[in-house]
Design a protein around this motif. Structure first.
Motif, PDB file in Angstrom:
ATOM      1  N   TRP A 278     -46.662  42.917  18.980  1.00 18.85           N
ATOM      2  CA  TRP A 278     -46.645  42.322  20.321  1.00 18.85           C
ATOM      3  C   TRP A 278     -48.066  42.219  20.875  1.00 18.85           C
ATOM      4  O   TRP A 278     -48.479  41.168  21.380  1.00 18.85           O
ATOM      5  CB  TRP A 278     -45.764  43.178  21.247  1.00 18.85           C
ATOM      6  CG  TRP A 278     -45.479  42.506  22.557  1.00 18.85           C
ATOM      7  CD1 TRP A 278     -44.369  41.785  22.883  1.00 18.85           C
ATOM      8  CD2 TRP A 278     -46.338  42.458  23.707  1.00 18.85           C
ATOM      9  NE1 TRP A 278     -44.464  41.302  24.158  1.00 18.85           N
ATOM     10  CE2 TRP A 278     -45.683  41.695  24.701  1.00 18.85           C
ATOM     11  CE3 TRP A 278     -47.599  42.979  23.997  1.00 18.85           C
ATOM     12  CZ2 TRP A 278     -46.228  41.451  25.958  1.00 18.85           C
ATOM     13  CZ3 TRP A 278     -48.158  42.734  25.242  1.00 18.85           C
ATOM     14  CH2 TRP A 278     -47.484  41.973  26.209  1.00 18.85           C
ATOM     15  N   GLU A 279     -48.814  43.302  20.741  1.00 16.95           N
ATOM     16  CA  GLU A 279     -50.158  43.341  21.325  1.00 16.95           C
ATOM     17  C   GLU A 279     -51.075  42.304  20.682  1.00 16.95           C
ATOM     18  O   GLU A 279     -51.844  41.613  21.376  1.00 16.95           O
ATOM     19  CB  GLU A 279     -50.730  44.756  21.170  1.00 16.95           C
ATOM     20  CG  GLU A 279     -52.069  44.948  21.857  1.00 16.95           C
ATOM     21  CD  GLU A 279     -52.504  46.428  21.885  1.00 16.95           C
ATOM     22  OE1 GLU A 279     -51.609  47.305  21.998  1.00 16.95           O
ATOM     23  OE2 GLU A 279     -53.707  46.684  21.782  1.00 16.95           O
TER      24      GLU A 279
ATOM     25  N   SER B 107     -49.923  38.733  21.733  1.00 14.96           N
ATOM     26  CA  SER B 107     -49.661  38.479  23.157  1.00 14.96           C
ATOM     27  C   SER B 107     -50.565  37.425  23.781  1.00 14.96           C
ATOM     28  O   SER B 107     -50.200  36.809  24.784  1.00 14.96           O
ATOM     29  CB  SER B 107     -49.766  39.787  23.946  1.00 14.96           C
ATOM     30  OG  SER B 107     -51.080  40.296  23.858  1.00 14.96           O
ATOM     31  N   SER B 108     -51.717  37.204  23.188  1.00 16.41           N
ATOM     32  CA  SER B 108     -52.612  36.207  23.787  1.00 16.41           C
ATOM     33  C   SER B 108     -52.080  34.785  23.575  1.00 16.41           C
ATOM     34  O   SER B 108     -52.537  33.849  24.216  1.00 16.41           O
ATOM     35  CB  SER B 108     -54.015  36.336  23.181  1.00 16.41           C
ATOM     36  OG  SER B 108     -53.944  36.108  21.790  1.00 16.41           O
TER      37      SER B 108
ATOM     38  N   TRP C  82     -46.429  36.045  29.277  1.00 14.40           N
ATOM     39  CA  TRP C  82     -45.593  37.236  29.465  1.00 14.40           C
ATOM     40  C   TRP C  82     -45.826  37.779  30.873  1.00 14.40           C
ATOM     41  O   TRP C  82     -46.745  37.338  31.568  1.00 14.40           O
ATOM     42  CB  TRP C  82     -45.885  38.298  28.402  1.00 14.40           C
ATOM     43  CG  TRP C  82     -47.326  38.707  28.264  1.00 14.40           C
ATOM     44  CD1 TRP C  82     -48.248  38.186  27.394  1.00 14.40           C
ATOM     45  CD2 TRP C  82     -48.014  39.697  29.043  1.00 14.40           C
ATOM     46  NE1 TRP C  82     -49.462  38.782  27.563  1.00 14.40           N
ATOM     47  CE2 TRP C  82     -49.356  39.727  28.566  1.00 14.40           C
ATOM     48  CE3 TRP C  82     -47.657  40.555  30.062  1.00 14.40           C
ATOM     49  CZ2 TRP C  82     -50.321  40.590  29.112  1.00 14.40           C
ATOM     50  CZ3 TRP C  82     -48.610  41.414  30.594  1.00 14.40           C
ATOM     51  CH2 TRP C  82     -49.934  41.428  30.120  1.00 14.40           C
TER      52      TRP C  82
ATOM     53  N   ARG D 297     -43.395  46.491  26.197  1.00 14.38           N
ATOM     54  CA  ARG D 297     -44.701  45.874  26.458  1.00 14.38           C
ATOM     55  C   ARG D 297     -44.539  44.739  27.459  1.00 14.38           C
ATOM     56  O   ARG D 297     -43.447  44.198  27.639  1.00 14.38           O
ATOM     57  CB  ARG D 297     -45.307  45.343  25.145  1.00 14.38           C
ATOM     58  CG  ARG D 297     -45.743  46.452  24.179  1.00 14.38           C
ATOM     59  CD  ARG D 297     -46.800  47.340  24.837  1.00 14.38           C
ATOM     60  NE  ARG D 297     -47.465  48.191  23.860  1.00 14.38           N
ATOM     61  CZ  ARG D 297     -48.654  47.892  23.292  1.00 14.38           C
ATOM     62  NH1 ARG D 297     -49.291  46.779  23.621  1.00 14.38           N
ATOM     63  NH2 ARG D 297     -49.180  48.736  22.417  1.00 14.38           N
ATOM     64  N   GLY D 298     -45.654  44.389  28.094  1.00 11.84           N
ATOM     65  CA  GLY D 298     -45.662  43.293  29.045  1.00 11.84           C
ATOM     66  C   GLY D 298     -45.710  43.788  30.460  1.00 11.84           C
ATOM     67  O   GLY D 298     -46.521  44.655  30.808  1.00 11.84           O
TER      68      GLY D 298
ATOM     69  N   ARG E 294     -51.645  44.590  31.508  1.00 12.71           N
ATOM     70  CA  ARG E 294     -52.640  44.183  30.510  1.00 12.71           C
ATOM     71  C   ARG E 294     -51.960  44.270  29.157  1.00 12.71           C
ATOM     72  O   ARG E 294     -50.923  44.938  29.024  1.00 12.71           O
ATOM     73  CB  ARG E 294     -53.905  45.054  30.575  1.00 12.71           C
ATOM     74  CG  ARG E 294     -53.643  46.512  30.347  1.00 12.71           C
ATOM     75  CD  ARG E 294     -54.762  47.425  30.841  1.00 12.71           C
ATOM     76  NE  ARG E 294     -54.172  48.766  31.031  1.00 12.71           N
ATOM     77  CZ  ARG E 294     -53.682  49.204  32.180  1.00 12.71           C
ATOM     78  NH1 ARG E 294     -53.751  48.458  33.274  1.00 12.71           N
ATOM     79  NH2 ARG E 294     -53.103  50.383  32.248  1.00 12.71           N
ATOM     80  N   SER E 295     -52.552  43.656  28.163  1.00 17.02           N
ATOM     81  CA  SER E 295     -51.866  43.534  26.874  1.00 17.02           C
ATOM     82  C   SER E 295     -51.767  44.862  26.133  1.00 17.02           C
ATOM     83  O   SER E 295     -51.002  44.979  25.190  1.00 17.02           O
ATOM     84  CB  SER E 295     -52.581  42.501  25.992  1.00 17.02           C
ATOM     85  OG  SER E 295     -53.877  42.973  25.683  1.00 17.02           O
TER      86      SER E 295
END
Lengths: 393, 393, 393, 393
Positions: free
Chosen positions: C311-312, C315-316, C320, C359-360, C371-372
């Protein structure tokens, strides 16, 4: 030299307990299916411990206990938290083995018989005889529990084991035969309640006293399965107004919709019995119902249950002895009741709160273990005894 | 035109409830600290709902209910599982607001007063008057619960809030003054039990009937804190033989070692009161004890609690009204008792199992809400009422 | 003299918390609807206590605590059994009042502001600045919990209160707008995981380290309500094979058949929102689901959830921030993670077992609080956060 | 004609199970002492059912099941609520008898052996051989559980039964011999994790994949009882800071103050073993500890537990196989893991949440049932396995 009646009674009672266990596998002696029940092995040992602890260790010189752990393992009463855990764990005590428990029984029997033979020669005191008689009656109580606990355990097994194809033969008890019902009238008056004879009774029956009763009419017959099915089919279990508040909570939480052991298969009612799964006999007395159910049924009929006093006064006029009969009386001490000193004192008085009285006896009750003053008692939600309904109006 | 006594009684009762709430913050109206307790807000609304539901919607033409949700939210009785959850969640119902609940009260009061004024002119039926009187007595019961529930909630708060520095002033009740104790004798005989006058009584007091009592002696005074501390210091809470089996389980599971609200600080006993934490007054009557404790104390004294019949017969000979007094009687119907039809029928009869009777009244009982035939009842483990001990020997 | 960024951030955060409480009645501040939730009053006081305890009492000479009880009442962490009871009883603490809690906030704010102004003049240490920043982020976390806890409390009220007709306006958050879905590809490789910049992060994000990932494809869009309804209608909740063993036990015991807050009325799905009961928006992202549900949904799709590392890294490439997204990663320490000394050390490390990482961020997350690398975590059965599903194949 | 290796392995495994039961009384086969444990009788039957259900009914023409109820009684997995009750009631199933269960075993063995002999002649498919091998490994797992469950049952019996005076002889396992400890270094790098050979492995070990590890040092020796006693004596169990939040709740609720089976008698530590109560051997590896305890011990040492990857990579450098070793890894699927279709699919994947991985093997693990890629897993509170501690720094 002939044997004393006490010797004979002792023998007969001890043998009957073992006779009830004849149809069992060794495995059957082990489990405890619920906190309120005990394993057959425990019943066998606990009744024996009573004689060892109350008679042999106290009155027989140089008697050596069979095993010093047994007092701890087979005492029924635990006071502290740690020990209380034991009560719920009777079913995991695989040792001592069943065989050792029988050896324990026979060891104690041998010493008790010797002691009882001396009875004839030495004229044992009335106190000692009374204690032995208490032990015999205590064992008879456990004979009934042995059967009802076993039935409960077997009922949870998906393969529904058979204790004996003919339960009545094993237990030497008469076949249930239902009688015609009628209403018996008892006049207002002052009546004697409680035991007042020479024979044995428990401490909670003593202190005969007078009670004033109003006029009432009591049914000569117990409620039948047919009548109970009418209640079920008239939405008895889903009609709030028939039920006590606690009873409604009980049936809701446990999803109760019939007496214990009943199941409906393809539209027909069956019940699990000691002879396996059987179709319901419409004309037999309903059984395995809680006080909540008995009370709700009576409410549905616009009648009520008898008080234990009404039951005792009227009991000479009807047949009883197949079902323990729920009364409307809470289990409380009679006037003048006092708890005995020591372990014997824990017998009945400790339980005089949150229980309802049942009168009579059941098909599982041992012979010679019933009388009209006998007070049985259970918490109102219990169903696992052979409990039934008699109405008053 | 003068106002009817019923109008006056209604007014006085309704105002007194609100007077009891004067010392509260809005926050205090919200929580339900235990299943057995209710938030002040709920008490305020539920007592109001009774008048709206039983009187206004039934007998006042074109009456529009204040809010259609309130019947659901403030009814005391829930039959189904889903609704039962509501009973335990009274404390999360932040809406309607306290202000809306007061508006509800005033809306219903206005309509009730109009209805009661018509009473004088229109000669309302006895049935309706009886229902209104029931509503007034119902609200008085909730006045007491409002205080005892609030005390319980406050007691759990580590900062131990004060309801009022002088609780007795707020509640307009006399200061407890202890009397000298002596033994009062009552002869064997047949006595009338139950209510039989013109005044109000609850359904469970009706059906006056005769009861045969043995001779007994009853204490004129209640047990004091000093006497109770003797019991504690004589290992009362750790001596198994004093306790009923259920009582022993209760004290073991809950680590009970004193009456509710007591704590020992630097060797001295204090108790939490509606006026905050206070040193124990040795000569005041012990309070906030369960039936189990009352029974164990009596056992330790080699005495017993009175039956509710003994209490009622002897009550004219002693002062009472500061402590609800535990009796040895289970809460059961009097002969001839019948549950009324409809919601009113749920009032008392639904609870006639697993509860013990208390007689008398307490410092938290509203004025004019006590009589010698009054039967209060709670489960034997409850401590949160102002309950005390009177002995019989 | 211009104010420092930290002063501004402090002000903004503290004001936003109070802004979120604007729509509340005083009653709404009181209840705790579940063990996992806290009352608004507690959130207001606890976040304030953090600044008082960690900054003012330590670094401001002669600072007098507002009330010596507050440290005990509003500390989040209780070690012993007795104190643990307090955690479950936050909802009965009616005192201190809401007003007093606001006074507490303003008292602490005044001292903090004075302290922060001195910051500019006195060049406060980086350690102190870091602690204040932690306090700000801590309060932002509680802002989110304040909303999700309140939603939970309101949802249990049968009259379904409205927090605000336009939740998004109150919370100053963008309206959810769903995007077209596509599959984003990430190549096998070694990636940096964890925080490594100048800005703030929690201790559990630190210790940036390298992780080797396999190639994977991740969805650019979250699962919508429409897709989730397909799962429900395809017997998703009754098909055993989709569920983890613990998940099946959870849904069976709790009779779960949909996301939290959903109900079907006349064949149409509605959900309870902070703006009251609303029809389900088919194209909005599904929310209020447990890890068990997210995992079962993925299994039904023959796909899986991303690990927190996947995910991290990805994520960019996607939008999200509307739903916390369940990952397949258990919440565990990063290599080199060490628990800090003292109370601050209890922040995150204590919970690294039996929880899954999300996450998110969500619609209830405060601005500037995502933040991511952010690692949120909950036990797998919790549904009360705005949690959603993103798939990987 | 020589027998195939699979035939030999099948024989050996089946016989070893029965050999483990040699010291048992019939009574010992019955009880289930906890939900997480099963009766010996059930282990005997369940492992047999696996071969009947997966092989005989599927691949042997005209095979008649031994008893149609056994599939229901001895299946390990229950999906619905009613059936789940069965899981907790394995201990009340007194019928079928132990003898019948042995007959069941021998019936299935006979058919399996015939089938395996045909193997040589008929060249059975790899899929079938793999299933049989799975059944053998499945039975080996139950051999270990049979011992650990029995130990647990015996430990609750106040008379502390002895399984065998020389446990190691019965189980044909080497005596524990402790080694000197040293720190073994493993360099940062990319390592292969998971099974990748020809031999048997479970589905959760498959999908060998690369993992990037940081440099670490791992202890060559397990923590000894002596070291663990230091932790106890340094207030390890009462120092909050060492414990995970869930661990603290667990030890508080269960009053844990030592490893399972330990008790202090007159100042000396003893532990209950399969050879009865024995003094603690200071230099033996600590055993019967939960993940919470392992983690707290590591925290007290300012070290940590290895991840399962670190353990696997380093395992060739140290001796292992006496204690299952807790790792810091949650039990999760390897990349590419997929749950198999049908009942076999329930084997491991269903449990991949809320459990921690253990690596190695224990003194109770059957021979040939361990390898460095083996992943055992339990919930973090379980103590009843022979679980130990190896540290990393």
């Amino acid at each position: 030299m002939s044997l004393s009646p006490l010797f004979t009674e002792y023998q007969k009672t001890r043998q009957y307990t073992e006779r009830l266990c004849k149809p069992l596998n060794i495995e059957d002696y082990v489990p405890q299916a619920a906190d309120f029940a005990s394993p057959p092995k425990w019943h066998l040992a606990h009744t024996t411990w009573f004689f060892e602890e109350m008679i042999l260790t106290k009155y027989v010189e140089d008697y050596a206990v069979f095993d010093s752990h047994f007092g701890f393992l087979f005492n029924s009463y635990y006071q502290t938290v740690g020990e209380k855990a034991l009560r719920a764990q009777r079913g995991i005590m695989t040792r001592p083995s069943v065989e050792q428990v029988y050896q324990y029984r026979h060891h104690v029997d041998e010493h008790m018989q010797r002691f009882l033979i001396e009875d004839i020669q030495n004229d044992l005191s009335d106190d000692i005889k009374a204690l032995i008689t208490l032990g015999i009656n205590h064992e008879q109580q456990h004979q009934e529990l042995l059967l009802t606990d076993l039935k409960y355990t077997f009922s949870l097994n998906p393969i529904q084991p058979v204790y004996h194809q003919d339960f009545n033969l094993v237990a030497q008890l008469p076949i249930t035969k239902e009688q015609e019902g009628e209403w018996l009238s008892v006049e207002e008056g002052i009546y004697d309640i409680g035991h007042n004879g020479d024979g044995f009774c428990f401490d909670n029956e003593r202190c005969q006293h007078k009670v004033l009763l109003q006029k009432f009419e009591i049914a000569s017959a117990l409620i039948t399965n047919r009548e109970y099915i009418e209640f079920i089919e008239d939405d008895g279990y889903t009609t709030f107004s028939h039920w006590l508040d606690d009873g409604w909570a009980w049936l809701t939480n446990n999803q109760v919709r019939s007496p214990l052991y009943w199941q409906k298969i393809d539209g027909q009612w069956f019940n699990f019995t000691l002879a396996g799964l059987q179709p319901i006999d419409d004309e037999a007395s309903v059984s395995h119902i809680s006080y909540y159910e008995a009370n709700a049924f009576a409410s549905w009929k616009n009648m009520r249950l008898p008080s234990e006093f009404e039951w005792e006064v009227a009991s000479s006029q009807f047949d009883w002895g197949q079902r323990w009969e729920w009364t409307s009386s809470a289990y409380l001490p009679y006037p003048g009741f006092a708890i005995s000193e020591g372990a014997v004192g824990e017998y009945n008085g400790k339980f005089m709160v949150n229980q309802m009285v049942l009168r009579g006896a059941s098909v599982a009750t041992s012979k010679d273990h019933s009388r009209s003053t006998y007070r049985n008692f259970f918490q109102p939600h219990h169903q696992w005894q052979f409990s039934g309904i008699r109405l008053v109006k």
